[in-house]
Design an enzyme around this catalytic site. Structure first.
Site, mmCIF file in Angstrom:
data_model
loop_
_atom_site.group_PDB
_atom_site.id
_atom_site.type_symbol
_atom_site.label_atom_id
_atom_site.label_comp_id
_atom_site.label_asym_id
_atom_site.label_seq_id
_atom_site.Cartn_x
_atom_site.Cartn_y
_atom_site.Cartn_z
ATOM 1 N N HIS A 32 3.652 -2.623 3.171
ATOM 2 C CA HIS A 32 3.752 -1.251 2.679
ATOM 3 C C HIS A 32 5.094 -1.038 1.995
ATOM 4 O O HIS A 32 6.125 -1.502 2.482
ATOM 5 C CB HIS A 32 3.604 -0.238 3.829
ATOM 6 C CG HIS A 32 2.280 -0.299 4.520
ATOM 7 N ND1 HIS A 32 1.993 -1.241 5.486
ATOM 8 C CD2 HIS A 32 1.156 0.461 4.368
ATOM 9 C CE1 HIS A 32 0.750 -1.051 5.913
ATOM 10 N NE2 HIS A 32 0.220 -0.028 5.256
ATOM 11 N N ASP A 53 0.823 -1.210 0.000
ATOM 12 C CA ASP A 53 0.000 0.000 0.000
ATOM 13 C C ASP A 53 0.863 1.268 0.000
ATOM 14 O O ASP A 53 2.007 1.275 0.453
ATOM 15 C CB ASP A 53 -0.898 0.049 1.236
ATOM 16 C CG ASP A 53 -2.084 -0.898 1.106
ATOM 17 O OD1 ASP A 53 -2.125 -1.652 0.120
ATOM 18 O OD2 ASP A 53 -2.954 -0.854 1.988
#
Length: 735
Positions: free
Chosen positions: A251, A99
């Site tokens: 991430h 993300d």
């Protein structure tokens, strides 16, 4: 540099009463430049989530409106076409998801690890990051990874309207289209978690997302790598139990991700040995590809968006460099002016200071005049009251308002009128120089008033045989208006401090046209006044430097001039000054490489003039552009404090200059307003001058409309009443 011979007066069309429609390009082009720079900054702020970003996060809400099959189902939620389906990844399949990227530092390292271990993943990118780093999005697609939307600005969609949600999706797609030429049907909401965390606030958003054709992807295995718990802990949390399939949340942006990269490099081979496959989501689900190609207008829109964002990034980087440069120049100039102007004042005011033997011989005062009927009488009377022996030559340059007749009718001794057809100020001065009787020549404007001691103070430096010209202390006589008060501050704080500084450095760039004195022999050696530029005073001063003469400043030679009283007239005057200065610098550019007595001006004066009078004003708007940006988009408090800090420094410098010039401090009350309004006008004027110079445009010499509001200074002796023309020193005026 473009140059032309100038003539006083209005264009022919204006004289014969006709009017031609014309665009106000002098205003339009500079304003367009400033607006474009501001637009680039705003675009940069938008893609950096500094503008229109919403960082609120919705607290947990009830879940009674969320279907049970969603709460108890898998991490893939399909609400397209009114469906309410929940999907899970098959056993021994892992879908790695990353993300908040792409990040220029960590995303390439993540991609390198994935490529090293022949694994694929899904990258949920934000529009802001994809716009800034499109090459990384293209690399993801080229290496077989899937792309998903993660909104443009990363807001919690539970707070947003449907219009804002649509904008977040469309702009996110626009960035991906421009970066990689694809569209995607995958979407992950910001701040999402497991499917059982869906609540009454997020579920309606998920339904609406599905109605727009997107598959919502959350996760069921969270590595919590954003907490930086350590490599071992990240691996433990990312590993599913009992061989089950999972969507793993990681991430590749949002901070330091070195633990994520290290964990990934161990996690992939470790689970591959356990029989896991790392595939794209659609491959794991056996569904059609999430990507579809973008063509035609949509593709070009995306590419145009990426181009604009990249341009904004690069332009902003240049602006930041420019801001650092102008900050250094402003601070450097202030420091030089304060130190050197103080040194100049101490030197010329010390007891017993003399330039040389007192200069007592008569001088010639040249007054070029074109349509100065409202001012010329005050000017001439102030000269006749001089306490130094002078002759006054009023050179009427084809006036149509009776300027010459007014002077002749005054019948004052020692005053001659020379008439010529309209040929411009340099020609008028050269005509006066040819008719002058004395070796020292004073030049002034037809709207200027001298004090009785002005001429005497102005010529004393000629006691030094090396001095070829002297700059006087020009002051604003009509400073009772707001515009006049602002110019008064500018004259005292800027021009006169500058002259003190340049005097100490021995590289004075300009003898003001309102009050200056020259050796006649020095003027003749450089060919007299030239009409090659619009700033004949700057041109002649530079020419004298190159001829080896010294140019100095006489602080007590005060002259009171009528400054423009309207924005239009101020604009015309400063435009001419700015453009003329650029022309003079260009004309005398060879001084940079000259040696001998003139070399100092080329080595010191010309670079300083170029930096302080041309480059610094060009970059100065950056200060206010970033000020406006900070006020609107933050950090507002720090911006306000910084602005008042700079204003305090300027106020202190202004107060020092006023004290040095023996002026009352009261006009400084308007200094803050001057910084807000007047300075911006000067920015646009200089930008206009740059545009004219770069495009090779031509500029007319424009005559300012005078009101005759500057009278003799207080304390001047009264001048005898008018006499007949025949009483003029027994001579008739030259015609």
């Amino acid at each position: 540099m473009a140059s032309r011979t100038r003539r006083h007066g209005a264009p022919k069309a204006a004289r014969d009463g006709s009017r031609r429609p014309r665009l106000p390009l002098r205003l339009l082009l500079p304003v367009l430049v400033l607006v474009s720079l501001m637009a680039m900054l705003m675009l940069r702020g938008y893609v950096h989530s500094e503008i229109l970003a919403d960082h609120r996060v919705q607290p947990p809400a009830p879940t009674d409106r969320v279907p049970e099959e969603i709460l108890e189902g898998g991490p893939v939620i399909d609400t397209r076409g009114g469906r309410t389906d929940s999907l899970s990844v098959p056993d021994h399949r892992l879908v790695l998801t990353f993300d908040d990227g792409p990040d220029p530092v960590w995303t390439p390292r993540v991609l390198d690890v994935l490529k090293k271990h022949d694994a694929h993943a899904v990258f949920f990118v934000t529009g802001t990051m994809a716009s800034r780093y499109p090459d990384l999005v293209q690399r993801m697609v080229d290496e077989g990874h899937e792309i998903g939307l993660h909104t443009f600005n990363h807001p919690d969609l539970s707070f947003q309207s449907k219009e804002r949600i649509d904008r977040e999706l469309s702009q996110n797609q626009l960035a991906i289209s421009g970066a990689a030429g694809i569209r995607t049907s995958l979407f992950r909401p910001p701040y999402s978690s497991f499917a059982d965390a869906m609540d009454n606030k997020s579920w309606p958003v998920t339904e609406y997302i599905g109605s727009r054709g997107y598959l919502t992807v959350v996760n069921n295995t969270d590595s919590e790598d954003w907490k930086k718990p350590g490599v071992e802990e990240i691996i433990r949390r990312a590993t599913p139990k009992d061989g089950k399939g999972a969507i793993v949340l990681m991430h590749d942006s949002g901070g330091d991700r070195h633990q994520t990269v290290q964990a990934l490099d161990r996690f992939l081979p470790g689970l591959q040995k356990q029989g896991y496959e790392f595939t794209n989501l659609t491959e794991a689900l056996g569904a059609p590809s999430a990507h579809s190609p973008v063509r035609g207008l949509d593709l070009w829109k995306g590419k145009a968006w990426i181009f604009l964002v990249q341009a904004a990034e690069r332009i902003t980087d240049l602006l930041v460099v420019g801001l650092a440069v102008i900050g250094s120049l402003v601070i450097g100039r202030f420091a030089l002016m304060l130190v050197l102007s103080g040194a100049h004042a101490r030197r010329v005011r010390r007891k017993g200071f003399r330039w040389g033997p007192p200069v007592t011989e008569p001088v010639s005062v040249l007054v070029p005049a074109y349509n100065e009927a409202k001012c010329i009488e005050n000017t001439v009377r102030s000269l006749v009251a001089s306490d130094h022996p002078i002759e006054v030559l009023v050179i009427d340059d084809g006036s149509s308002d009776g300027t010459a007749r007014i002077v002749e009718a005054m019948g004052l001794p020692g005053v001659r009128v020379i008439r010529q057809l309209n040929a411009g100020k340099p020609a008028a001065l050269n005509r006066g120089l040819a008719n002058a009787r004395h070796d020292i020549v004073v030049m002034m404007d037809g709207d200027t008033v001298f004090e009785p001691s002005t001429v005497r103070e102005l010529v004393q430096p000629f006691g030094d045989p090396k001095v070829g010209a002297v700059a006087g202390n020009a002051k604003v006589g009509n400073k009772d208006t707001l515009i006049g008060a602002w110019q008064h501050i500018e004259y005292v704080m800027g021009f006169n401090l500058d002259r003190r500084m340049y005097d100490v450095l021995r590289c004075m760039p300009t003898i003001p046209g309102a009050v200056g004195a020259f050796r006649r022999s020095a003027l003749q050696r450089v060919g007299g006044m030239s009409d090659d530029t619009l700033a004949e005073d700057t041109d002649i001063t530079m020419a004298l430097h190159r001829d080896g003469w010294r140019v100095v400043y006489a602080e007590n030679a005060r002259a009171w001039t009528e400054a423009p009283e309207s924005v239009q007239q101020l604009w015309s005057q400063r435009y001419r000054w700015s453009y003329g200065t650029m022309q003079a610098i260009w004309k005398h550019r060879r001084a940079l490489v000259e040696r001998g007595p003139s070399g100092r001006f080329g080595r010191v004066g010309l670079p300083l003039v170029s930096l302080f009078m041309v480059l610094a004003p060009l970059l100065a708007p950056l200060i206010d552009i970033f000020l406006l940006y900070g006020l609107i988009f933050g950090p507002t408090e720090k911006t306000i404090v910084a602005w008042f800090g700079v204003l305090a420094i300027q106020a202190a410098c202004a107060a020092y200059s006023f004290v040095l010039d023996r002026e009352r401090l009261a006009p400084l009350v308007s200094l803050p307003l001057q910084q807000i309004l007047y300075r911006q006008l000067m920015y646009v004027v200089l930008l206009q001058s740059w545009i004219t110079a770069l495009t090779g445009g031509r500029l007319r010499w424009q005559k300012l409309r005078r009101k005759g509001g500057v009278s003799a200074p207080p304390g001047m002796d009264a001048i005898p009443a008018q006499r007949s023309v025949g009483a003029m020193d027994g001579r008739r005026p030259v015609g």
